[in-house]
Design an enzyme around this catalytic site. Structure first.
Site, mmCIF file in Angstrom:
data_model
loop_
_atom_site.group_PDB
_atom_site.id
_atom_site.type_symbol
_atom_site.label_atom_id
_atom_site.label_comp_id
_atom_site.label_asym_id
_atom_site.label_seq_id
_atom_site.Cartn_x
_atom_site.Cartn_y
_atom_site.Cartn_z
ATOM 1 N N HIS A 363 46.234 62.350 99.777
ATOM 2 C CA HIS A 363 45.105 63.408 100.260
ATOM 3 C C HIS A 363 44.924 63.892 101.695
ATOM 4 O O HIS A 363 43.995 64.445 101.781
ATOM 5 C CB HIS A 363 43.598 63.268 99.555
ATOM 6 C CG HIS A 363 43.885 63.192 98.084
ATOM 7 N ND1 HIS A 363 43.420 64.284 97.370
ATOM 8 C CD2 HIS A 363 43.881 62.103 97.052
ATOM 9 C CE1 HIS A 363 43.598 63.967 95.903
ATOM 10 N NE2 HIS A 363 43.691 62.740 96.079
ATOM 11 N N LYS A 554 31.396 72.417 103.056
ATOM 12 C CA LYS A 554 32.202 71.568 103.046
ATOM 13 C C LYS A 554 31.691 70.499 103.803
ATOM 14 O O LYS A 554 30.679 70.752 104.592
ATOM 15 C CB LYS A 554 33.698 71.915 103.457
ATOM 16 C CG LYS A 554 33.697 72.577 104.815
ATOM 17 C CD LYS A 554 35.052 73.340 105.102
ATOM 18 C CE LYS A 554 35.215 74.612 104.415
ATOM 19 N NZ LYS A 554 36.561 74.314 103.718
ATOM 20 N N ARG A 555 32.439 69.142 103.674
ATOM 21 C CA ARG A 555 31.907 68.286 104.590
ATOM 22 C C ARG A 555 32.029 68.645 106.054
ATOM 23 O O ARG A 555 32.864 69.333 106.426
ATOM 24 C CB ARG A 555 32.629 66.811 104.336
ATOM 25 C CG ARG A 555 32.372 66.091 103.050
ATOM 26 C CD ARG A 555 31.106 65.545 103.154
ATOM 27 N NE ARG A 555 30.852 64.613 103.861
ATOM 28 C CZ ARG A 555 30.888 63.340 103.485
ATOM 29 N NH1 ARG A 555 30.538 62.993 102.333
ATOM 30 N NH2 ARG A 555 30.646 62.403 104.538
ATOM 31 N N LYS A 560 37.780 70.552 110.351
ATOM 32 C CA LYS A 560 37.278 72.077 109.449
ATOM 33 C C LYS A 560 36.588 72.793 110.385
ATOM 34 O O LYS A 560 36.460 74.020 109.987
ATOM 35 C CB LYS A 560 36.302 71.442 108.359
ATOM 36 C CG LYS A 560 37.088 70.662 107.307
ATOM 37 C CD LYS A 560 36.188 70.104 106.373
ATOM 38 C CE LYS A 560 36.604 68.870 105.257
ATOM 39 N NZ LYS A 560 37.301 69.244 104.401
ATOM 40 N N THR A 662 39.653 72.548 97.908
ATOM 41 C CA THR A 662 39.529 73.378 96.569
ATOM 42 C C THR A 662 38.280 74.280 96.595
ATOM 43 O O THR A 662 38.193 75.014 95.727
ATOM 44 C CB THR A 662 39.345 72.162 95.612
ATOM 45 O OG1 THR A 662 38.145 71.119 96.547
ATOM 46 C CG2 THR A 662 40.604 71.331 95.502
ATOM 47 N N LYS A 666 37.681 77.859 94.713
ATOM 48 C CA LYS A 666 36.194 78.335 93.955
ATOM 49 C C LYS A 666 35.555 79.390 94.370
ATOM 50 O O LYS A 666 35.162 80.116 93.662
ATOM 51 C CB LYS A 666 35.333 77.138 93.997
ATOM 52 C CG LYS A 666 35.791 75.956 93.360
ATOM 53 C CD LYS A 666 34.880 74.442 93.693
ATOM 54 C CE LYS A 666 35.732 73.378 93.485
ATOM 55 N NZ LYS A 666 35.311 72.229 94.131
HETATM 56 C C1 26Q Z 1 38.396 55.354 102.583
HETATM 57 C C2 26Q Z 1 38.015 53.919 102.978
HETATM 58 C C3 26Q Z 1 36.836 53.557 103.161
HETATM 59 C C4 26Q Z 1 35.756 54.352 102.816
HETATM 60 C C5 26Q Z 1 35.968 55.654 102.513
HETATM 61 C C6 26Q Z 1 37.172 56.090 102.607
HETATM 62 C C7 26Q Z 1 37.391 57.468 101.927
HETATM 63 C C8 26Q Z 1 36.595 58.287 101.210
HETATM 64 C C9 26Q Z 1 36.711 59.506 100.841
HETATM 65 C C10 26Q Z 1 38.654 58.360 102.450
HETATM 66 C C11 26Q Z 1 38.587 59.628 102.101
HETATM 67 C C12 26Q Z 1 37.786 60.273 101.133
HETATM 68 C C13 26Q Z 1 37.877 61.733 100.776
HETATM 69 C C14 26Q Z 1 38.863 62.332 101.019
HETATM 70 C C15 26Q Z 1 38.888 63.814 100.780
HETATM 71 O O1 26Q Z 1 37.980 64.221 99.993
HETATM 72 N N1 26Q Z 1 40.094 64.530 100.985
HETATM 73 C C16 26Q Z 1 40.165 65.932 100.362
HETATM 74 O O2 26Q Z 1 40.984 65.808 99.113
HETATM 75 C C17 26Q Z 1 40.829 66.971 98.687
HETATM 76 C C18 26Q Z 1 41.389 66.974 97.153
HETATM 77 O O3 26Q Z 1 42.834 66.823 97.300
HETATM 78 C C19 26Q Z 1 41.592 67.938 99.542
HETATM 79 O O4 26Q Z 1 41.548 69.299 98.862
HETATM 80 C C20 26Q Z 1 41.069 68.021 100.861
HETATM 81 O O5 26Q Z 1 41.793 68.637 101.745
HETATM 82 C C21 26Q Z 1 40.966 66.670 101.439
HETATM 83 O O6 26Q Z 1 40.369 66.477 102.926
#
Ligand code: 26Q
Length: 822
Positions: A363, A554-555, A560, A662, A666
């Site tokens: 991702h 979004k976050r 972003k 995503t 939406k």
């Molecule tokens: C990893 C290790 C330790 C702690 C946290 C994490 C962690 C947690 C959440 C790393 C990444 C995430 C989330 C990532 C995320 O949401 N990525 C998004 O994924 C979407 C679905 O594929 C994409 O549409 C977005 O572009 C992407 O940013």
């Protein structure tokens, strides 16, 4: 007998009986004393009964048919509220509304007391929830596996415009959706020592791992129902409890506190969701979480397989394990351990089965987001797994050395162990070599994966890289979030689009139909009025629902570029101040999203938004021409209010950095026009909705990559834009931060010196595109035509399509397709 099997006229009274029974007998409340919370629980339990019955009916046929199942492993499932989506799927909304009304209770009030299950950070977690919904609707037998966090993502509040985090308490009033399964618990080990591992890496034999501490994984099942209740699946969330709640020996010796500490330690594993996305921090507890839920899930998968099939060698014919990012990548080593140590398979056989069973979704391309675990920590928590990873690496490197291009630098880059500093295990490498397929989440992202992070691995590992562009669950993001629009569409083209989203394309014909356009516009207006009410309550700002609602949700991340949006807001403000009497198109800039608690720059951006909002919204010279609001505590439920009310969707990441997005889907599905860069799925959205219905700006990913080489400072771009200069001067002068002139100086310094996200370089083109938006908006017929075409042409972005592609190309699960199955 299920309520679903009743005749329509009997349903409502059956629902009513069931709600009353749950209220009185289940909760011990009389009709008079029941609170909204009680009504919610009784209604949810009624719905759960129906779902559970469906699940019990569907399950045996899966078993008998010996169907292959998908196991979707994700450390996040951002499911949000369930009541309305369950009732929508079961087609029971009207019956429940009626039944509750008979008790003098409003379904809309009941709906709002359900806590929003925030078991995820953002896109990745919500994707898992949408995919589980779609797998169930299209009839793919699947289990979602995740963690039952006691506290989901923190609640966000503002103090003085700064983000503050508060614990999230979704379980405070219990969770009526889950069924616990005490008979299906697993012991998960940590630490300890390994004996009997052979030295021969060519054909390593089994070993015996004796962990020092063991935690029980408890089973919490949330039934998932597909469209019209035809299929049902399970989301299995793992909780943690100590193997011996109070170590009796310690207790007997009088060490009560010592005895309790084991309990506290065990339960800590599922206590909180880590709130940082994109920046792994390498904490031990996070590694424990990852192993805990992965090991419990694999134990469950293998148990089911052995009970139903009995031959471990046939695992890959019955199980497709999908890793949602690297968080469950330890599955590769754990499955090897199960096969070699527990089932006595040879290394070679075990490796073949592992690679045939596992596949992995990436991702992100951001190097800082790739998970790495210090070898020392890893070996202390998971000593046998570290051995296995070294063995996998030995074979992997041995194979690579046979290639003539494999010099030391190459081997260094492809090794599962990063040796550039303190040694660390590279989880993406592990997931890659242990998978038969790896996929990116948009076309561009997949291409970039091939060219960058996986370029070297692709030269030596047989793993196939494919693209699976993300999708979203239309049932939640259209039917449930925007019921008025869903109804208008159903009244216009029939309701077949509910199960076959491609039928939405039939709507194209109505893009210029005056009566349809009028109704479409009216629904947007109503949704905007509803949002305005929420904003007034949350932020005490009065919005004019006829203004253009410009939405970025979004976050909060530098890539972003919420900052770009805010710079434009400042520029608009300065223009209005210059010429207070000029006719400008009224606009409301709405932002929402959470910043990781440790991400100082993201928190500063939130403060900036709130500072701008305070100044702009209280300046009488501005009036309704411009409003800025940052809506607190973005979550799935708030998204359901924001998305149907958006006129314009901000998708403005630096090209090459957003894997897919995503939210962009939406918003477009609900008819918002996108202003966006050629990044992630924006590119595919634009191709499908038509370039004329999309406001494009900014550099391409290639241009960004080139500029990065040049190291051209953002200062250059500022020199070329008088407008941007004025914006930066205003910011720097403390116009928005009179209490602290220098508050934004670090931000400005970044923009002027490195501009790592090319904000300045893209500013002028963004400004141009925004003025195009204004011009377009002044032509209502053109605007609404484009808006309706967006809705119609988003059909392809349904997660039903996405999971079908996974089933066809990755999981190899035969499926009937819409159009030829019913
Ligand atoms: C990893 C290790 C330790 C702690 C946290 C994490 C962690 C947690 C959440 C790393 C990444 C995430 C989330 C990532 C995320 O949401 N990525 C998004 O994924 C979407 C679905 O594929 C994409 O549409 C977005 O572009 C992407 O940013």
């Amino acid at each position: 007998m299920s309520i679903l099997d009743l005749r329509p006229e009997q349903k409502s009274s059956a629902v009513k009986d069931s709600i009353e029974r749950h209220l009185v007998l289940g909760l011990g409340k009389s009709l008079k004393e029941a609170t909204l919370q009680d009504w919610y629980r009784a209604t949810a339990l009624t719905a759960r009964d129906v779902v559970t019955r469906r699940w019990l009916n569907v399950r045996p046929s899966n078993k008998e048919l010996g169907k292959k199942r998908v196991y979707y492993l994700s450390i996040e499932f951002l499911i949000g509220r369930l009541l309305f989506s369950v009732l929508t799927s079961l087609d029971l909304v009207d019956e429940v509304r009626e039944a509750l009304a008979d008790f003098g209770v409003s379904l809309d009030d009941v709906r709002k007391v359900e806590p929003d299950a925030a078991l995820g950070n953002g896109g990745l977690g919500r994707l898992a929830a949408c995919y589980l919904d779609s797998m169930t609707s299209v009839g793919i037998p699947a289990y979602g596996y995740g963690i039952r966090y006691e506290h989901g993502l923190f609640a966000q509040r503002f103090r003085d415009g700064w983000q503050e985090e508060y614990p999230e308490l979704w379980l405070k009033t219990g969770n009526p959706w889950e069924l616990t399964r005490p008979e299906k618990e697993y012991e998960i080990g940590f630490g300890g020592s390994v004996e009997g591992a052979e030295d021969n890496p060519e054909n390593p034999g089994p070993a015996v791992w004796t962990p020092t501490d063991t935690v029980i994984a408890t089973t919490h099942d949330v039934p998932v129902i597909g469209w019209r209740g035809e299929h049902a699946n399970i989301l299995r969330l793992w909780g943690a409890r100590p193997i011996d709640p109070i170590r009796l020996s310690a207790f007997n010796e009088g060490d009560y506190v010592g005895a309790m500490s084991a309990k506290i330690q065990a339960e800590a594993i599922t206590r909180i969701l880590y709130p940082n996305d994109h920046t792994p921090q390498g904490q031990e507890l996070r590694l424990r979480q990852e192993y805990f839920f992965t090991a419990a899930s694999l134990a469950d998968i293998v148990r089911r397989h052995m009970e139903q099939v009995g031959d471990i060698r046939k695992l890959s014919a019955f199980a497709a394990i999908q890793l949602n990012d690297t968080h469950p990548a330890i599955a590769v080593a754990e499955l090897m351990r199960i096969l070699v140590d527990l089932h006595g398979l040879s290394w070679h056989e075990a490796w073949t089965i592992t690679r045939e069973t596992i596949s992995f979704t990436n991702h992100t391309l951001l190097p800082e987001a790739l998970e790495k675990w210090p070898v020392a920590l890893f070996g202390r928590i998971l000593p046998r797994h570290l051995q296995i990873i070294y063995l996998i690496n030995w074979h992997h490197l041995k194979n690579a050395r046979t290639k003539d291009f494999a010099d030391d630098g190459f081997l260094f880059r492809i090794s599962l162990i990063d040796e550039s500093g303190d040694k660390a295990v590279r989880m993406a490498h592990l997931a890659y070599v242990g998978s038969h397929h790896v996929n990116g989440v948009s076309q561009l992202h997949t291409e970039l994966l091939k060219e960058t992070v996986f370029q070297d691995l692709a030269k030596v590992a047989p793993t196939v890289i494919v693209n699976k562009t993300n999708g979203i669950a239309f049932r939640r993001w259209l039917h449930e979030a925007n019921p008025a629009l869903a109804k208008l569409i159903a009244d216009t083209i029939g309701d077949a689009f509910m199960s076959d989203p491609t039928r939405l394309l039939d709507l194209e014909r109505y893009a210029t139909d005056a009566s349809f356009v009028a109704q479409f516009e009216k629904i947007r207006q109503q949704n905007k009025t509803a949002l305005a009410k929420v904003v007034r309550e949350a932020s005490n700002v009065q919005l004019d629902a006829s203004a253009l609602f410009d939405v970025q949700i979004k976050r909060i991340h530098e890539y972003k570029r919420q900052c770009l949006n805010l710079l434009e807001a400042i520029a608009c403000y300065l223009d209005i101040k210059d010429e207070p009497h000029r006719d400008v198109l009224p606009r409301v800039k709405i932002l929402s999203g959470k910043a990781a608690p440790g991400y100082a720059r993201a928190k500063l951006i939130i403060k900036l938004a709130n500072d701008i909002a305070r100044v702009v919204n209280n300046d009488p010279a501005v009036g309704d021409k411009l409003k800025v609001v940052f809506v607190p505590n973005y979550n799935v439920s708030l998204a359901e209010v924001l998305i149907p009310a958006a006129d314009l969707s901000e998708q403005i990441s630096t090209a090459g950095m957003e894997a897919s997005g995503t939210g962009n889907m939406k918003l477009a599905l609900n008819g918002a026009l996108t202003i966006g860069t050629l990044d992630g799925a924006n590119i595919e959205i634009r191709e499908r909705v038509g370039a004329e219905n999309f406001f494009l700006f900014g550099m391409t990913a290639d241009q960004v990559a080139e500029k990065k080489q040049d190291r051209v400072p953002g200062g250059d771009a500022v020199q070329h834009s008088q407008r941007l200069q004025r914006v930066i001067e205003a910011l720097s002068s403390g116009l928005f931060s009179p209490d602290d002139d220098s508050r934004y100086h670090p931000l400005i310094a970044d923009l002027l010196v490195f501009d790592p996200y090319m904000t300045c370089l893209d500013f002028e083109d963004y400004w141009r595109a925004q003025r195009e938006v204004d011009a377009h908006r002044r032509n209502p017929a053109a605007w609404w035509k484009a808006s309706i075409l967006n809705t119609a042409r988003m059909a392809w972005f349904s997660s039903d399509r996405a999971v079908r592609e996974y089933a066809d190309d990755i999981w190899r699960i035969p499926l009937s397709h819409p159009g030829n199955d019913r």
